[in-house]
Write a protein that holds these residues in place. Structure first.
Motif, mmCIF file in Angstrom:
data_model
loop_
_atom_site.group_PDB
_atom_site.id
_atom_site.type_symbol
_atom_site.label_atom_id
_atom_site.label_comp_id
_atom_site.label_asym_id
_atom_site.label_seq_id
_atom_site.Cartn_x
_atom_site.Cartn_y
_atom_site.Cartn_z
ATOM 1 N N ASP A 20 0.690 -1.778 -0.255
ATOM 2 C CA ASP A 20 -0.173 -0.136 -0.314
ATOM 3 C C ASP A 20 1.117 0.880 0.286
ATOM 4 O OD1 ASP A 20 -1.434 2.268 1.951
ATOM 5 O OD2 ASP A 20 -3.408 0.793 0.783
ATOM 6 N N PRO A 21 0.962 2.107 -0.958
ATOM 7 C CA PRO A 21 1.489 3.113 -0.900
ATOM 8 C C PRO A 21 1.505 4.064 0.309
ATOM 9 C CG PRO A 21 -0.289 3.697 -2.138
ATOM 10 C CD PRO A 21 -0.037 2.061 -2.105
ATOM 11 N N LEU A 22 0.479 3.980 1.527
ATOM 12 C CA LEU A 22 0.302 5.200 2.716
ATOM 13 C C LEU A 22 1.006 4.615 3.220
ATOM 14 C CD1 LEU A 22 -3.471 5.765 2.728
ATOM 15 C CD2 LEU A 22 -1.080 7.592 2.643
ATOM 16 N N ASP A 23 1.301 2.590 3.112
ATOM 17 C CA ASP A 23 1.928 2.269 4.343
ATOM 18 C C ASP A 23 3.779 2.469 3.971
ATOM 19 O OD1 ASP A 23 0.104 1.376 5.771
ATOM 20 O OD2 ASP A 23 0.138 -0.601 4.746
ATOM 21 N N ALA A 24 3.592 2.815 2.828
ATOM 22 C CA ALA A 24 5.233 2.803 2.167
ATOM 23 C C ALA A 24 5.757 4.179 2.990
ATOM 24 C CB ALA A 24 5.553 2.898 0.293
ATOM 25 N N LEU A 25 4.603 5.364 2.997
ATOM 26 C CA LEU A 25 4.808 6.621 3.013
ATOM 27 C C LEU A 25 5.047 6.463 4.525
ATOM 28 C CD1 LEU A 25 5.762 9.798 1.910
ATOM 29 C CD2 LEU A 25 3.135 9.936 2.247
ATOM 30 N N GLY A 26 4.325 5.648 4.583
ATOM 31 C CA GLY A 26 4.456 6.164 6.288
ATOM 32 C C GLY A 26 6.113 5.315 6.516
ATOM 33 N N ASP A 27 6.633 3.864 6.488
ATOM 34 C CA ASP A 27 7.668 2.929 6.849
ATOM 35 C C ASP A 27 9.134 4.898 5.781
ATOM 36 O OD1 ASP A 27 6.637 1.480 7.159
ATOM 37 O OD2 ASP A 27 6.461 -0.243 5.351
ATOM 38 N N ALA A 28 8.929 5.212 5.329
ATOM 39 C CA ALA A 28 9.594 6.022 4.941
ATOM 40 C C ALA A 28 9.788 7.738 5.486
ATOM 41 C CB ALA A 28 9.224 6.406 3.449
ATOM 42 N N SER A 29 9.167 7.575 5.589
ATOM 43 C CA SER A 29 9.001 8.093 6.948
ATOM 44 C C SER A 29 9.726 7.897 8.412
ATOM 45 C CB SER A 29 6.944 9.017 7.254
ATOM 46 O OG SER A 29 6.357 9.509 6.655
ATOM 47 N N ALA A 30 9.166 7.133 8.905
ATOM 48 C CA ALA A 30 10.193 6.742 9.776
ATOM 49 C C ALA A 30 11.299 6.385 10.445
ATOM 50 C CB ALA A 30 9.298 5.285 10.430
ATOM 51 N N HIS A 31 11.691 6.124 8.739
ATOM 52 C CA HIS A 31 13.705 5.973 8.054
ATOM 53 C C HIS A 31 13.939 7.415 8.070
ATOM 54 C CE1 HIS A 31 17.071 5.230 5.595
ATOM 55 N NE2 HIS A 31 17.274 4.313 6.153
ATOM 56 N N VAL A 32 13.192 8.502 7.507
ATOM 57 C CA VAL A 32 13.575 9.608 8.204
ATOM 58 C C VAL A 32 13.690 10.369 9.561
ATOM 59 C CG1 VAL A 32 13.304 12.235 7.151
ATOM 60 C CG2 VAL A 32 13.562 10.290 5.700
ATOM 61 N N GLN A 33 12.707 10.228 10.619
ATOM 62 C CA GLN A 33 13.087 10.385 12.141
ATOM 63 C C GLN A 33 14.125 9.703 12.406
ATOM 64 O OE1 GLN A 33 9.102 9.205 12.864
ATOM 65 N NE2 GLN A 33 8.612 11.003 13.101
ATOM 66 N N SER A 34 14.142 8.192 11.860
ATOM 67 C CA SER A 34 15.213 7.865 12.342
ATOM 68 C C SER A 34 16.684 8.390 11.802
ATOM 69 C CB SER A 34 15.398 6.608 12.350
ATOM 70 O OG SER A 34 16.842 5.610 12.505
ATOM 71 N N LEU A 35 16.987 8.607 11.197
ATOM 72 C CA LEU A 35 18.177 9.410 10.484
ATOM 73 C C LEU A 35 18.355 10.432 11.103
ATOM 74 C CD1 LEU A 35 18.174 8.302 7.100
ATOM 75 C CD2 LEU A 35 19.940 7.563 8.407
ATOM 76 N N THR A 36 17.621 11.703 11.020
ATOM 77 C CA THR A 36 17.745 12.592 12.433
ATOM 78 C C THR A 36 17.618 12.632 13.249
ATOM 79 O OG1 THR A 36 15.261 13.537 10.560
ATOM 80 C CG2 THR A 36 16.143 14.563 12.429
ATOM 81 N N ALA A 37 17.562 11.595 14.042
ATOM 82 C CA ALA A 37 17.521 11.322 15.428
ATOM 83 C C ALA A 37 19.264 10.764 15.326
ATOM 84 C CB ALA A 37 16.695 10.414 15.929
ATOM 85 N N GLU A 38 19.404 10.437 14.433
ATOM 86 C CA GLU A 38 21.148 9.522 14.941
ATOM 87 C C GLU A 38 21.695 10.601 14.391
ATOM 88 O OE1 GLU A 38 22.181 6.532 11.949
ATOM 89 O OE2 GLU A 38 20.026 5.353 12.462
ATOM 90 N N PHE A 39 21.365 11.476 13.860
ATOM 91 C CA PHE A 39 22.409 12.803 13.055
ATOM 92 C C PHE A 39 22.475 13.552 14.085
ATOM 93 C CE2 PHE A 39 23.025 17.015 11.709
ATOM 94 C CZ PHE A 39 23.770 17.109 11.531
ATOM 95 N N ARG A 40 21.555 14.066 14.550
ATOM 96 C CA ARG A 40 21.185 14.583 16.346
ATOM 97 C C ARG A 40 22.109 14.513 17.505
ATOM 98 N NH1 ARG A 40 15.991 14.823 17.600
ATOM 99 N NH2 ARG A 40 16.515 13.010 18.701
ATOM 100 N N ASP A 41 21.771 13.067 17.169
ATOM 101 C CA ASP A 41 22.523 12.549 18.085
ATOM 102 C C ASP A 41 24.189 12.649 18.258
ATOM 103 O OD1 ASP A 41 20.728 11.773 19.735
ATOM 104 O OD2 ASP A 41 20.178 9.375 19.655
ATOM 105 N N ALA A 42 24.982 12.448 17.406
ATOM 106 C CA ALA A 42 26.191 12.422 16.628
ATOM 107 C C ALA A 42 26.634 13.854 16.747
ATOM 108 C CB ALA A 42 26.142 11.244 15.223
#
Length: 94
Positions: free
Chosen positions: A67-89
């Protein structure tokens, strides 16, 4: 951020993301292209080619029953994870 679904089928989603620019849209598109089941992801902000629209319109095409909405949700969660990793680093480097 305001979202407006323009069109949705089982394998395609077109959604307007108000208030965003190329910076955010490129990050989101890149994450979508890494998401399993996404066949294509693109966005348009050119009002001349899109009937006068000025807000970015994201198009996501999926395959294999994703489902494209599920894919968008997964991609958004990945962006959030990358942002948190960058902030911590970044904070650790200070």
């Amino acid at each position: 951020m305001e979202l407006r679904v323009i069109d949705k089928t089982d394998e395609e989603l077109r959604i307007e993301i108000a208030g965003e620019d190329h910076t955010f849209m490129n990050v989101l598109k890149g994450s979508l292209l890494q998401t399993e089941g996404v066949a294509a992801a693109t966005y348009d902000v050119n009002p001349e080619q899109s009937g006068g629209q000025t807000e970015p319109v994201l198009t996501v095409k999926t395959e294999d029953g994703v489902d494209p909405l599920d894919a968008l949700g997964d991609a958004s969660a990945h962006v959030q994870s990358l942002t948190a990793e960058f902030r911590d680093a970044f904070q650790a480097a200070l």
